[in-house]
Design an enzyme around this catalytic site. Sequence first.
Site, PDB file in Angstrom:
ATOM      1  N   LYS A 139       0.855  -1.178   0.000  1.00 49.44           N
ATOM      2  CA  LYS A 139       0.000   0.000   0.000  1.00 49.44           C
ATOM      3  C   LYS A 139       0.895   1.233   0.000  1.00 49.44           C
ATOM      4  O   LYS A 139       1.694   1.426   0.911  1.00 49.44           O
ATOM      5  CB  LYS A 139      -0.901  -0.008   1.233  1.00 49.44           C
ATOM      6  CG  LYS A 139      -1.733   1.252   1.371  1.00 49.44           C
ATOM      7  CD  LYS A 139      -2.714   1.178   2.505  1.00 49.44           C
ATOM      8  CE  LYS A 139      -3.473   2.469   2.655  1.00 49.44           C
ATOM      9  NZ  LYS A 139      -4.427   2.427   3.753  1.00 49.44           N
TER      10      LYS A 139
ATOM     11  N   LYS B 181      -2.122  -1.459  -3.900  1.00 52.53           N
ATOM     12  CA  LYS B 181      -3.013  -0.304  -3.811  1.00 52.53           C
ATOM     13  C   LYS B 181      -2.215   0.978  -3.913  1.00 52.53           C
ATOM     14  O   LYS B 181      -1.212   1.077  -3.210  1.00 52.53           O
ATOM     15  CB  LYS B 181      -3.745  -0.378  -2.466  1.00 52.53           C
ATOM     16  CG  LYS B 181      -4.597   0.799  -2.154  1.00 52.53           C
ATOM     17  CD  LYS B 181      -5.233   0.619  -0.819  1.00 52.53           C
ATOM     18  CE  LYS B 181      -5.948   1.918  -0.493  1.00 52.53           C
ATOM     19  NZ  LYS B 181      -6.289   2.026   0.874  1.00 52.53           N
TER      20      LYS B 181
HETATM   21  C1  PBG Z   1      -7.355   3.251   5.761  1.00 52.10           C
HETATM   22  C2  PBG Z   1      -7.610   3.198   4.316  1.00 52.10           C
HETATM   23  C3  PBG Z   1      -7.431   4.194   3.342  1.00 52.10           C
HETATM   24  C4  PBG Z   1      -7.936   3.678   2.155  1.00 52.10           C
HETATM   25  C5  PBG Z   1      -8.358   2.390   2.419  1.00 52.10           C
HETATM   26  N1  PBG Z   1      -8.132   2.107   3.751  1.00 52.10           N
HETATM   27  C6  PBG Z   1      -6.953   5.572   3.453  1.00 52.10           C
HETATM   28  C7  PBG Z   1      -5.569   5.898   3.807  1.00 52.10           C
HETATM   29  O1  PBG Z   1      -4.697   5.048   3.956  1.00 52.10           O
HETATM   30  O2  PBG Z   1      -5.347   7.093   3.988  1.00 52.10           O
HETATM   31  C8  PBG Z   1      -8.015   4.403   0.841  1.00 52.10           C
HETATM   32  C9  PBG Z   1      -9.092   3.926  -0.067  1.00 52.10           C
HETATM   33  C10 PBG Z   1      -9.415   4.830  -1.188  1.00 52.10           C
HETATM   34  O3  PBG Z   1      -8.782   5.889  -1.422  1.00 52.10           O
HETATM   35  O4  PBG Z   1     -10.366   4.489  -1.893  1.00 52.10           O
HETATM   36  N2  PBG Z   1      -6.043   3.306   6.154  1.00 52.10           N
END
Ligand code: PBG
Length: 324
Positions: free
Chosen positions: A195, A248
Amino acid sequence: MYFPAYRPRRLRKNSAIRELVTETKLSADDFVYPMFVMPGKNKRVAVKSMPGIYKQSIDNLIKEIREVKKLGIKAILLFGIPSHKDERGTEGYDKDGIIQRAVREIKKRVKDIIVITDVCMCEYTSHGHCGIIKDGDVDNDETLKYLAHMSLSHAEAGADIVAPSDMMDGRVGVIRDELDENGHHDTAIMSYSAKYASAFYGPFREAAESPPQFGDRRSYQMDPPNVREALREIELDIEEGADIVMVKPALPYLDVVRAVREEFDHPVAAYQVSGEYSMVKAAGKLGWIDQELVMMETLISIKRAGADLILTYFAKDAAKVLSR
Ligand code: PBG
């Protein structure tokens, strides 16, 4: 054989022949639909930067899940908006927290829908970071306990899959142990393994009300230039017990999806995040692109890169196109 004997255009002549030789096909059961649940009754609040996406109370959420199921989509990913935030994100692992209540209700009232829960503290903490703060940064090892409790509370409520998105080191192993020690060996883990610290999460943070109140997430989420590091992250998560690994965002990281697909056998998920969705919706609304065609092209690209599952806010729109 070369031109003029070989003519690739022969197999592009019409849609029937193109479909006959297509290498990649999308189907509604590739999709996971992310949804936002909030406290209250009969609530439905539009997320401005994500047209078509709402934060909803449990009753309305269940109505939409029924619609999602009818479209052939098999799984949803749930994010909770708590009624109360604090330093330690206590509502995140409360057995009567918003997610825990929502999962229990869904499992009671809807059959055959796979419920995946996002495991992260940022929606529940007053500072908006994904863990416990010590000396101005998120403390890794302290945060692990909370993530384990949160995962267990989701499993106890009935979640089929827990999906840690915090990017703490070692969390998959700790979560697996906690689940197993409490009899939840059948609850799967889908890990947000690679991520990235991405600006494409902007609209999500409006939806989940979770922007960090100071600093950013770069000390725990991955640095966008790195791909070899992503493979190490994936390997660690698989070693620790992840059942599904995720990359992601999706479209700006297709090379990462492809690299992971080539290196590992586990199911690979790709998350087409909020900013990817908003851009297509915005340009479509302005008439600058054909929204539907671009949507389908992004999804097929993600699948072609090697994703088995696609988490996408387009799930319903795309399923409708596929059923025509
Ligand atoms: C929580 C999380 C996030 C997303 C999914 N889980 C946000 C982040 O890490 O700031 C992003 C999902 C999206 O942008 O659709 N940590």
